[in-house]
Design a protein around this motif. Structure first.
Motif, PDB file in Angstrom:
ATOM      1  N   SER A 119       0.826  -1.286   0.069  1.00  0.00           N
ATOM      2  CA  SER A 119      -0.018   0.137   0.076  1.00  0.00           C
ATOM      3  C   SER A 119       0.876   1.386   0.072  1.00  0.00           C
ATOM      4  CB  SER A 119      -1.029  -0.106   1.161  1.00  0.00           C
ATOM      5  OG  SER A 119      -1.785  -1.434   1.113  1.00  0.00           O
ATOM      6  N   LEU A 120       0.289   2.451  -0.532  1.00  0.00           N
ATOM      7  CA  LEU A 120       0.946   3.778  -0.531  1.00  0.00           C
ATOM      8  C   LEU A 120      -0.092   4.459   0.291  1.00  0.00           C
ATOM      9  CD1 LEU A 120       1.839   4.695  -4.239  1.00  0.00           C
ATOM     10  CD2 LEU A 120       3.235   3.691  -2.258  1.00  0.00           C
ATOM     11  N   LEU A 121       0.562   5.255   1.425  1.00  0.00           N
ATOM     12  CA  LEU A 121      -0.256   6.025   2.398  1.00  0.00           C
ATOM     13  C   LEU A 121      -0.142   7.469   1.956  1.00  0.00           C
ATOM     14  CD1 LEU A 121       0.942   4.054   5.416  1.00  0.00           C
ATOM     15  CD2 LEU A 121      -0.959   3.278   3.901  1.00  0.00           C
ATOM     16  N   ASN A 122      -1.257   8.265   2.054  1.00  0.00           N
ATOM     17  CA  ASN A 122      -1.467   9.604   1.672  1.00  0.00           C
ATOM     18  C   ASN A 122      -1.974  10.475   2.806  1.00  0.00           C
ATOM     19  OD1 ASN A 122      -1.585  12.026   0.306  1.00  0.00           O
ATOM     20  ND2 ASN A 122      -3.426  11.663  -0.144  1.00  0.00           N
ATOM     21  N   SER A 123      -0.881  11.468   3.139  1.00  0.00           N
ATOM     22  CA  SER A 123      -1.438  12.325   4.324  1.00  0.00           C
ATOM     23  C   SER A 123      -2.105  13.616   3.898  1.00  0.00           C
ATOM     24  CB  SER A 123      -0.006  12.564   5.348  1.00  0.00           C
ATOM     25  OG  SER A 123       0.755  12.971   4.482  1.00  0.00           O
ATOM     26  N   SER A 124      -1.697  14.173   2.659  1.00  0.00           N
ATOM     27  CA  SER A 124      -2.066  15.339   2.295  1.00  0.00           C
ATOM     28  C   SER A 124      -2.335  15.800   0.956  1.00  0.00           C
ATOM     29  CB  SER A 124      -1.040  16.493   2.975  1.00  0.00           C
ATOM     30  OG  SER A 124       0.274  16.395   2.014  1.00  0.00           O
ATOM     31  N   ALA A 125      -2.167  14.814   0.163  1.00  0.00           N
ATOM     32  CA  ALA A 125      -2.200  15.037  -1.332  1.00  0.00           C
ATOM     33  C   ALA A 125      -3.558  15.453  -1.613  1.00  0.00           C
ATOM     34  CB  ALA A 125      -1.579  13.913  -2.321  1.00  0.00           C
ATOM     35  N   ARG A 126      -4.020  16.511  -2.959  1.00  0.00           N
ATOM     36  CA  ARG A 126      -5.376  16.655  -3.304  1.00  0.00           C
ATOM     37  C   ARG A 126      -5.835  15.314  -4.192  1.00  0.00           C
ATOM     38  NH1 ARG A 126      -5.229  19.654  -6.855  1.00  0.00           N
ATOM     39  NH2 ARG A 126      -2.930  20.142  -7.202  1.00  0.00           N
ATOM     40  N   THR A 127      -5.060  14.907  -5.193  1.00  0.00           N
ATOM     41  CA  THR A 127      -5.362  13.837  -5.845  1.00  0.00           C
ATOM     42  C   THR A 127      -4.487  12.604  -5.624  1.00  0.00           C
ATOM     43  OG1 THR A 127      -4.082  14.770  -7.730  1.00  0.00           O
ATOM     44  CG2 THR A 127      -6.422  15.171  -7.825  1.00  0.00           C
ATOM     45  N   PHE A 128      -5.156  11.346  -5.724  1.00  0.00           N
ATOM     46  CA  PHE A 128      -4.376  10.331  -5.311  1.00  0.00           C
ATOM     47  C   PHE A 128      -4.891   9.010  -5.931  1.00  0.00           C
ATOM     48  CE2 PHE A 128      -2.780   7.247  -1.588  1.00  0.00           C
ATOM     49  CZ  PHE A 128      -1.519   7.243  -2.169  1.00  0.00           C
TER      50      PHE A 128
END
Length: 643
Positions: free
Chosen positions: A155-164
């Motif tokens: 998995s990739l974990l996103n903390s703040s990106a608008r598009t993911f």
């Protein structure tokens, strides 16, 4: 897919065999006798035994017909997808800021994540696990300094990106044609009687003319029947033979696997980026039109008759209209135009990539206007628009409405047609050819008054002023018509044609250089211009056989011409003009002209021309490929890619 002559022979034999023996289980022929079907020639002893047996057997053989191989290679075919993108066994799903990869790659391809509208793709090999794919993508993201994305297993974990989100696809297979060949094939029938032979012929013709394609998944032309050859020299030996001759066209292709394009591509710097951040809008390929001289559509017209006489020498056979006929005494003729014949021309023009035709304007009652009338009544026009090329020499008519001719009023009315070609935000393009001072003196208010009259009428009818281009019959270096164009009230200047003869034979490259010099000189003048590309200039038919409708300078000699353009050279010249239009958009209306679609007598043509076996459409193909490439380059510009 690459095929061989052996493949085609085998397919022909198999197709005939499946027709003659439709049921594998019964093994019975559709005839009342059995048939041996094979490639190659039958052994003499075996053939003799079969034909003379108590229950005779016939033979059908398939062989290449030597001496009939022809190179049919077209021009500049680029790579095209032969297989679309598909799943590769790896999937991905985004939920609550977690991009989860699953599965194991069953095919090679590309996977990637989009973070804040920037893509981070990696190559995927067969056997790569979801965890490995996630780690590859995560490593690339961190390499460019993005610390907001972390990797945890698959998995990739996103903390703040608008598009993911992720995109995944297999490699795609692309192919291009290297060459194209037309091959001849001989289907030979060997029978013990003429009745047997007739039965075999009927069966073979039905088998090959009906049913499915000869070779599936192969870019090929149709199987064509050419002729039958009865070979009767062995009749006294009980052998009745008939050869059925066919042709088949096919391409040799090269195939390779490439990574798919999953995201828009832009330059990554202060001004350019992937996705919605991109700011670059590529210029569109400029529309290209061709001038028409329509003296090829009604042999009752004296101009048609004179053109036929000028081209009656066998030396000019190659530049006759495609539907021309050569009589037994060597004279030339062509049929009266029909809707079908003009529709075929429209199809050819669209294949050549043209956006519009520019019709030379004649009186509506003159048969030189018949091609225009049939174009206007066609339901095949599609994307092929038109404009008029008015001749100021025929605008004046004391008995006409407001002192102007029916031809000019017809031109004005046509500018309201839905298919009329427009430039610069909807302005109807009107080309006007200059005239002598005597001809202009017949106009009610001179040339300036005529132009004002056109503007007023068209503006009233369409709500848009026409864009009027004043054309001369010579290059700017020989006659500068910019002042005359400005004085007449035209929007731009240009040339109908730009040959610069010097008394000797010149290569086609000199003609294209003269045309390009004309464009540059006009652009440098500061007055708006429209460029014209020259597809040829060779007046020798009219020099050797002068005609009243086409008076020539007596100083011209038969060596004073340009050599015939190759299709590739013509296409290169048109490409150069298109690039010129794109680079000088501030001084042009954004469109270009070609001299000409069908000036066969003067040596400038794109239209299909005469062949004893059909028509020569090499110029159509070459120009179509060039314009298609221009359009593709505007959609897919060559830009740097993130590495």
């Amino acid at each position: 897919m690459t095929i061989t002559t052996a493949d085609i022979e085998q397919s022909l034999a198999a197709k005939i065999a499946s027709f003659v023996y439709p049921s594998e289980s019964s093994g019975e022929s559709i005839f009342d006798f059995d048939v041996k079907i094979a490639r190659g020639w039958p052994p003499a002893a075996e053939l003799n035994a079969d034909l003379t047996a108590a229950s005779p057997l016939a033979w059908i053989t398939v062989n290449q017909k030597f001496g009939m191989t022809r190179d049919k290679t077209r021009y500049g075919r680029g790579w095209t997808p032969s297989r679309t993108q598909s799943d590769i066994g790896i999937t991905a799903k985004t939920s609550n800021g977690v991009l989860q990869f699953n599965g194991v790659a069953t095919a090679s391809g590309v996977a990637g994540a989009v973070v804040d509208d920037v893509a981070y793709p990696v190559y995927v090999s067969v056997g790569d696990t979801a965890t490995l794919v996630a780690q590859k993508i995560g490593a690339q993201i961190r390499e460019v300094g993005r610390s907001t994305i972390a990797t945890a297993g698959s998995s990739l974990l996103n903390s703040s990106a608008r598009t993911f989100y992720a995109k995944i696809s297999s490699n795609i297979s692309i192919e291009r044609e290297l060459c194209r060949v037309e091959e001849g094939f001989c289907i030979s029938l060997f029978a013990p009687s003429i009745a047997y032979r007739d039965t075999l012929e009927s069966g073979v013709m039905t088998a090959l003319l009906a049913g499915s394609e000869l070779l599936r998944d192969v870019d090929s032309g149709p199987l064509k029947f050419v002729k039958r050859e009865a070979i009767d020299f062995s009749l006294n030996e009980g052998l009745y033979r008939l050869d059925l001759i066919w042709t088949f066209e096919y391409g040799w292709t090269e195939t390779q696997a490439v990574a798919p394009t999953l995201w828009p591509v832009g330059v990554v710097n202060d001004a350019w980026a992937f996705g919605v951040l991109g700011t670059y809008t590529p210029p569109k390929a400029p529309p290209i039109g061709a001038i028409r001289f329509d003296a090829w559509y009604d042999m009752t017209n004296t101009i048609d008759q004179q053109c036929a006489v000028a081209l009656s020498d066998g030396q000019w056979e190659y530049r006759l209209p495609a539907n021309a006929s050569i009589t037994t005494d060597g004279s030339v003729t062509w049929p009266t135009a029909t809707q079908d014949s003009i529709d075929l021309e429209i199809t050819a023009a669209l294949s050549a990539g043209l956006s519009f035709w520019a019709f030379d304007s004649y009186s509506p009652s003159n048969t030189l206007s018949s091609a225009l009338s049939l174009y206007l009544s066609s339901n095949k026009r599609g994307n092929l628009q038109f404009c008029m090329l008015g001749q100021s020499s025929n605008w004046g008519d004391p008995s006409g409405v407001d002192g102007y001719s029916a031809a000019l009023h017809r031109d004005i009315d046509l500018m309201s047609d839905d298919f009329y070609f427009t430039v610069l935000d909807g302005r109807p393009l009107y080309l006007m050819l200059d005239a002598t001072s005597d001809q202009i003196s017949e106009l009610p208010s001179g040339i300036n008054g005529a132009v004002s009259y056109i503007r007023s009428k068209v503006g009233h009818d369409t709500g848009k002023e026409p864009y009027i281009v004043y054309l001369s019959g010579a290059a700017l270096q020989d006659y500068d018509n910019t002042a005359a164009a400005n004085s007449a009230g035209a929007d731009a200047s240009g040339a109908y044609c730009t040959p610069r003869l010097n008394g000797a034979t010149q290569p086609y490259s000199s003609l294209t250089a003269a045309a390009a010099a004309d464009w540059s000189a006009r652009a440098a003048s500061g007055f708006p211009m429209m460029p014209t590309a020259m597809v040829g200039w060779d007046q020798r038919p009219l020099i050797k056989n002068p005609q009243a409708f086409y008076p020539l300078d007596p100083s011209l000699n038969v060596e004073d011409y340009y050599e015939t353009a190759t299709p590739d050279a013509l296409a290169d010249h048109v490409t150069t003009m298109a690039e010129f239009i794109q680079s000088t958009s501030s001084t042009t209306c954004g469109a270009g002209l070609l001299y000409a679609w069908n000036e066969f007598a003067e040596g400038g043509w794109i239209a299909p021309t005469y062949l004893t076996s059909g028509s020569n459409d090499e110029r159509v193909s070459a120009l179509g490929s060039a314009i298609q490439k221009l359009e593709q380059e505007t959609l897919y510009p060559e830009l740097p890619i993130i590495t």
